[in-house]
Design an enzyme around this catalytic site. Structure first.
Site, PDB file in Angstrom:
ATOM      1  N   GLY B  91     -12.055 -39.389  -5.208  1.00 29.67           N
ATOM      2  CA  GLY B  91     -11.353 -39.809  -3.749  1.00 29.67           C
ATOM      3  C   GLY B  91     -11.764 -38.801  -3.173  1.00 29.67           C
ATOM      4  O   GLY B  91     -11.273 -38.807  -1.935  1.00 29.67           O
ATOM      5  N   ALA B  92     -13.177 -38.634  -2.716  1.00 30.87           N
ATOM      6  CA  ALA B  92     -13.488 -37.435  -2.294  1.00 30.87           C
ATOM      7  C   ALA B  92     -14.002 -37.805  -0.801  1.00 30.87           C
ATOM      8  O   ALA B  92     -14.162 -37.091   0.066  1.00 30.87           O
ATOM      9  CB  ALA B  92     -14.813 -36.778  -2.737  1.00 30.87           C
ATOM     10  N   GLY B  95      -9.050 -39.397   3.344  1.00 35.22           N
ATOM     11  CA  GLY B  95      -8.518 -38.522   4.371  1.00 35.22           C
ATOM     12  C   GLY B  95      -8.325 -37.083   3.547  1.00 35.22           C
ATOM     13  O   GLY B  95      -8.507 -36.209   4.267  1.00 35.22           O
ATOM     14  N   ILE B  96      -7.966 -37.182   2.589  1.00 37.92           N
ATOM     15  CA  ILE B  96      -7.420 -35.673   1.885  1.00 37.92           C
ATOM     16  C   ILE B  96      -8.922 -35.333   1.300  1.00 37.92           C
ATOM     17  O   ILE B  96      -9.038 -34.185   1.286  1.00 37.92           O
ATOM     18  CB  ILE B  96      -6.391 -35.785   0.893  1.00 37.92           C
ATOM     19  CG1 ILE B  96      -5.069 -36.558   1.546  1.00 37.92           C
ATOM     20  CG2 ILE B  96      -6.093 -34.485  -0.016  1.00 37.92           C
ATOM     21  CD1 ILE B  96      -4.119 -36.572   0.471  1.00 37.92           C
ATOM     22  N   ARG B 170       7.143 -43.201  -0.113  1.00 34.38           N
ATOM     23  CA  ARG B 170       5.947 -42.995  -1.093  1.00 34.38           C
ATOM     24  C   ARG B 170       5.835 -44.077  -2.362  1.00 34.38           C
ATOM     25  O   ARG B 170       4.905 -44.478  -2.691  1.00 34.38           O
ATOM     26  CB  ARG B 170       5.978 -41.591  -1.824  1.00 34.38           C
ATOM     27  CG  ARG B 170       5.548 -40.378  -0.778  1.00 34.38           C
ATOM     28  CD  ARG B 170       5.680 -39.010  -1.821  1.00 34.38           C
ATOM     29  NE  ARG B 170       5.304 -38.030  -0.781  1.00 34.38           N
ATOM     30  CZ  ARG B 170       6.189 -37.358   0.021  1.00 34.38           C
ATOM     31  NH1 ARG B 170       7.325 -37.782  -0.141  1.00 34.38           N
ATOM     32  NH2 ARG B 170       5.586 -36.356   0.744  1.00 34.38           N
ATOM     33  N   ASN B 177      -1.494 -47.533  -5.873  1.00 39.95           N
ATOM     34  CA  ASN B 177      -2.221 -46.321  -6.482  1.00 39.95           C
ATOM     35  C   ASN B 177      -1.940 -46.019  -7.878  1.00 39.95           C
ATOM     36  O   ASN B 177      -2.760 -45.382  -8.655  1.00 39.95           O
ATOM     37  CB  ASN B 177      -1.157 -45.140  -5.739  1.00 39.95           C
ATOM     38  CG  ASN B 177      -1.934 -45.117  -4.346  1.00 39.95           C
ATOM     39  OD1 ASN B 177      -2.624 -45.656  -4.040  1.00 39.95           O
ATOM     40  ND2 ASN B 177      -1.136 -44.139  -3.440  1.00 39.95           N
ATOM     41  N   SER B 201      -2.339 -38.080  -5.958  1.00 42.55           N
ATOM     42  CA  SER B 201      -2.028 -39.659  -5.555  1.00 42.55           C
ATOM     43  C   SER B 201      -0.502 -39.904  -5.604  1.00 42.55           C
ATOM     44  O   SER B 201       0.164 -39.714  -6.676  1.00 42.55           O
ATOM     45  CB  SER B 201      -2.772 -40.722  -6.585  1.00 42.55           C
ATOM     46  OG  SER B 201      -3.988 -40.174  -6.383  1.00 42.55           O
ATOM     47  N   ASP B 233       4.689 -28.943  -0.820  1.00 46.46           N
ATOM     48  CA  ASP B 233       6.352 -28.674  -0.360  1.00 46.46           C
ATOM     49  C   ASP B 233       6.824 -27.282  -0.221  1.00 46.46           C
ATOM     50  O   ASP B 233       7.449 -26.928   0.808  1.00 46.46           O
ATOM     51  CB  ASP B 233       7.241 -29.468  -1.482  1.00 46.46           C
ATOM     52  CG  ASP B 233       6.737 -31.002  -1.600  1.00 46.46           C
ATOM     53  OD1 ASP B 233       6.695 -31.393  -2.935  1.00 46.46           O
ATOM     54  OD2 ASP B 233       6.727 -31.673  -0.682  1.00 46.46           O
ATOM     55  N   ARG B 236       5.169 -25.979   3.138  1.00 45.83           N
ATOM     56  CA  ARG B 236       6.077 -26.568   4.052  1.00 45.83           C
ATOM     57  C   ARG B 236       7.346 -25.795   4.216  1.00 45.83           C
ATOM     58  O   ARG B 236       7.714 -25.206   5.289  1.00 45.83           O
ATOM     59  CB  ARG B 236       6.356 -27.987   3.942  1.00 45.83           C
ATOM     60  CG  ARG B 236       5.316 -28.860   4.544  1.00 45.83           C
ATOM     61  CD  ARG B 236       5.538 -30.388   3.836  1.00 45.83           C
ATOM     62  NE  ARG B 236       4.469 -31.297   4.443  1.00 45.83           N
ATOM     63  CZ  ARG B 236       4.279 -32.268   3.900  1.00 45.83           C
ATOM     64  NH1 ARG B 236       4.987 -32.911   3.025  1.00 45.83           N
ATOM     65  NH2 ARG B 236       3.456 -33.240   4.665  1.00 45.83           N
ATOM     66  N   HIS B 260       8.706 -35.017  -6.053  1.00 53.77           N
ATOM     67  CA  HIS B 260       7.642 -34.856  -4.853  1.00 53.77           C
ATOM     68  C   HIS B 260       7.751 -35.929  -4.134  1.00 53.77           C
ATOM     69  O   HIS B 260       6.988 -36.732  -3.356  1.00 53.77           O
ATOM     70  CB  HIS B 260       6.337 -34.699  -5.076  1.00 53.77           C
ATOM     71  CG  HIS B 260       5.492 -34.479  -3.989  1.00 53.77           C
ATOM     72  ND1 HIS B 260       5.443 -33.485  -3.032  1.00 53.77           N
ATOM     73  CD2 HIS B 260       4.146 -35.223  -3.764  1.00 53.77           C
ATOM     74  CE1 HIS B 260       4.516 -33.645  -2.174  1.00 53.77           C
ATOM     75  NE2 HIS B 260       3.701 -34.615  -2.521  1.00 53.77           N
TER      76      HIS B 260
END
Lengths: 331, 401
Positions: B91-92, B95-96, B170, B177, B201, B233, B236, B260
């Site tokens: 998934g390169a 956005g992430i 999510r 996903n 994911s 998490d 943050r 999560h």
């Protein structure tokens, strides 16, 4: 807990997280706090950096990297759209720099004031613009980006030691490709890159490579540095130009500038600056970065025949580009 | 003249003070330090390549684990200059994936970086390949190339999938996903079953159990090597607590347990290092903020995505920790969502010690000595977490369509 409401409410909410005591001010002004209140959390001293174009392809990754830099205490992220989202994202990272956002859109008018707030008190400002698509040269971007840079620079007064064109990506590319050819770790390779930052104006001085090495003519041709940027534009096939490597290079250069500002000795990087090394008013060579900016501009050093020929070609095209820039402002 | 085009590197500071009054290992904040100058390289390079002195006192305060050390280093763990690990990002081009790939490309521990996606990854690889750091980048596009991407890889990071839009949870991402993760983990099972698997994911609470089921079916499940990435998490929590209490960020470490998503995220504020006291109101507000921080970013981006940069940062930190663990560092602690016997649930996030073979220990003390608030929150989160886990398991065991 729901975070809904319009953009200004969201900004206020997010800003409240950054400076809870200023919530009411944020709701009213939606912009940057007074300088005296901007202190790196934890009382750490550091530099204030503004990224103009922070929500763009380069700007986002660059914001990430600058947020991670321990020399930065305050980070201003400015753009015409989407800056609040990037700011909220980056502000969650547990590194020292405090992040602020400014955006034209939130205020709803062409925000000279917003921009001024974004720039006031900054130690380092990094502007960005629109990227290339396949078939475009950097010159095609000229009209768009010249306009943007003009607006952005109107706030400041001109100090030739403090205006630096970032050519670090060319250096990174050369070092990478040369390391490939020589079979070395790229961190151990250093090649100066002089001239400019487009096509034939990019002139790597392979004869001055460290560690000292020689290249066959075919290797020299192979070292396709002058088209490194185009290679990425084509590989991205319409999806953009170099963003990640540019962010990496820009962050590296920014870090060098900050270390120079801090007073470190021997901070030397290639950069496109006001210069007397050639008859052109601007030229990229190695410069020593210090507290007042580019304090020493180094000469070219010895060139071989191939490089001398390349230098003449580079200067010819560069003269045209520089004139174009000067004409744009003067008209 | 001295050239200072030293390559950048990410270095992780692992400042782990040995607890003297208790037998429990406590980890301090493991921050990703972006260290452009590499002072500890001095003896390994000619002086002309020397960049400036240490970039800041921040770097000095770290134990300096991830810098090239010579054999004469007196540090208990010095990065082996020849350490070379292969990392794959599935998934390169997303956005992430993009900023994450950039950060991994900058890591001195990585020799090979394989980037996979269904589109656009050639451009990302070409872009990254110009960074003058040692790792070689290769791109792989589409299912036909997935196997080659994964061969001999040490760590597989999976950020692939779609992000939330405002108003979504999510769990709303589940249908798309879940399928993506299932397919990718099947390929991991076939091509690099011994790799560490990092699942980003969402919804992680379900996609990790899906991954486990897939691996079990293939007969290659190693519960010690499957990690749901919850580092963000922790990041943050550290940020919000340090802002609230005006602490130096580098010192702050808050363990976050549970899962999560929403209320399954349980920051153990009572176990914050350094030890601080909070009023009940502060605990309430901080806990809610940490739980909703992801939504905060989704809303701020107003449809343009979810957290990408901070997620990339957190995931890169977790990759660095895994690589150090693989490299033999005996001091690696992170929070992660793993196969766990800490509670009656099959998966649970807590602090773990990571070693060469994956999860070496789950830190049980995290569940002891909880405050009343935390105890209540723990009980409240279990049903939701259980349901998410079961949803994942059920999906994985559905007969194939």
């Amino acid at each position: 807990m729901e975070f809904r409401g319009d953009a200004s409410q969201r900004i206020a909410m997010i800003s409240a997280h950054l400076q809870p005591s200023f919530t009411s001010q944020m709701e009213e002004k939606n912009s940057v706090m007074g300088r005296e209140n901007c202190r790196g959390k934890g009382g750490k001293a550091g530099f204030k950096v503004a990224i103009l174009g922070a929500a763009g392809g380069i700007g986002q990754s660059l914001s990430l990297l600058m947020k991670m830099n321990p020399l930065v205490s305050l980070l201003h992220l400015y753009d015409v759209v989407n800056a609040p989202g990037v700011t909220a994202d980056v502000s969650h990272m547990d590194t020292g720099a405090v992040v602020r956002t400014s955006t034209l859109e939130v205020r709803g008018f062409l925000g000279a004031k917003q921009l001024e707030d974004a720039l006031t008190g900054m130690d380092l400002v990094i502007p960005a613009g629109v990227p290339r698509k396949p078939g475009m040269t950097r010159d095609d971007l000229f009209k768009i980006n010249a306009g943007i840079v003009k607006t952005l620079c109107e706030a400041g007064t001109y100090d030739p030691k403090k205006l630096l064109g970032v050519t670090t990506l060319d250096v990174a590319r050369v070092n990478t490709f040369v390391a490939e050819v020589l079979g070395l770790d790229p961190r151990e390779v250093d090649v100066p890159v002089v001239g400019g930052h487009a096509g034939v104006t990019i002139l790597p001085l392979l004869s001055q490579v460290k560690p000292p090495s020689s290249f066959t003519p075919s290797e020299t041709e192979y070292l396709r540095i002058q088209n490194g940027g185009t290679e990425v534009v084509e590989a991205k096939a319409g999806a953009g130009s170099a963003t990640l490597s540019m962010a990496y290079a820009a962050a590296k250069f920014a870090d060098a500038c900050l270390r120079g500002l801090r007073g470190d000795a021997n901070v030397v990087e290639c950069s496109f600056v006001a210069s007397q090394v050639t008859e052109l008013p601007f030229f990229a060579t190695k410069v020593r970065l210090g507290r007042t900016g580019a304090e020493e501009v180094y000469q070219l050093g010895p060139l071989n025949e191939y490089e001398r020929v390349g230098l003449e070609k580079a200067k010819e095209e560069l003269a045209g580009s520089i004139q174009k820039g000067v004409d744009f402002i003067r008209k | 003249m001295a050239a200072t085009s030293a390559a950048s590197s990410i270095s992780i500071g692992s400042t782990v003070p040995r607890a003297t009054s208790s037998s429990l290992p406590q980890s301090r904040a493991q921050a990703v330090n972006f260290n452009y100058s590499l002072p500890r390289f001095t003896a390994l390079r000619s002086s002309t390549l020397l960049s400036g002195p240490e970039s800041s006192s921040f770097a000095k305060s770290l134990r300096g684990s991830v810098t090239k050390s010579q054999s004469t280093s007196t540090k208990p763990y010095g990065l082996n200059i020849n350490a070379s690990y292969k990392v794959a990002v599935l998934g390169a081009a997303g956005g992430i994936g993009q900023p994450l790939s950039l950060l991994i490309k900058m890591s001195p521990l990585v020799s090979t970086l394989h980037l996979y996606d269904i589109a656009n990854v050639k451009g990302v690889a070409a872009d990254l390949s110009h960074c003058n750091t040692p790792s070689q980048v290769r791109d792989f596009t589409g299912p036909a190339e997935l196997a080659d991407c994964l061969k001999d890889v040490n760590v597989v990071v999976i950020p692939a999938g779609v992000p939330r839009k405002p108003g979504m949870t999510r769990d709303d991402l589940f249908n798309i996903n879940a399928g993506i993760v299932k397919t990718l983990v099947e390929a991991v099972a076939d091509n690099c079953p011994n790799a560490f698997i990092h699942i980003i994911s969402n919804p992680v609470n379900s996609t990790v159990p899906i991954a486990a089921e897939v691996l079990k079916k293939k007969g290659v499940y190693d519960p010690k090597k499957l990690f749901g990435v919850t580092t963000l998490d922790v990041v943050r929590a550290n940020t919000f607590v340090s802002q609230k209490k005006n602490l130096k960020l580098i010192d702050v470490d808050v363990p976050v347990i549970g899962g999560h998503a929403g209320i399954t995220i349980l920051p153990l504020l009572s176990k914050t290092k350094p030890s601080v006291s909070f009023t009940d109101e502060e605990i309430e507000k901080l806990t809610l903020r940490i739980q909703n921080a992801g939504t905060e970013v989704v809303d701020a981006k107003a449809g343009a995505g979810s957290a990408t940069l901070s997620m990339a940062y957190a995931a890169a930190r977790f990759v660095e920790s895994s690589l150090r663990a693989l490299d033999g560092d005996g001091d690696v602690y992170e929070c992660s969502f793993v196969d766990s016997t800490l509670t009656d649930l099959p998966f649970f996030a807590s602090r773990i010690k990571i070693g060469r073979n994956g999860v070496e220990a789950v830190i049980e003390s995290d569940l002891q000595g909880l405050t009343e608030y935390e105890q209540k929150a723990l009980e409240a989160l279990k049903p939701e977490l259980k349901a998410s886990i079961e949803k994942g398991v059920a999906f994985a065991n559905k007969p194939a369509n």
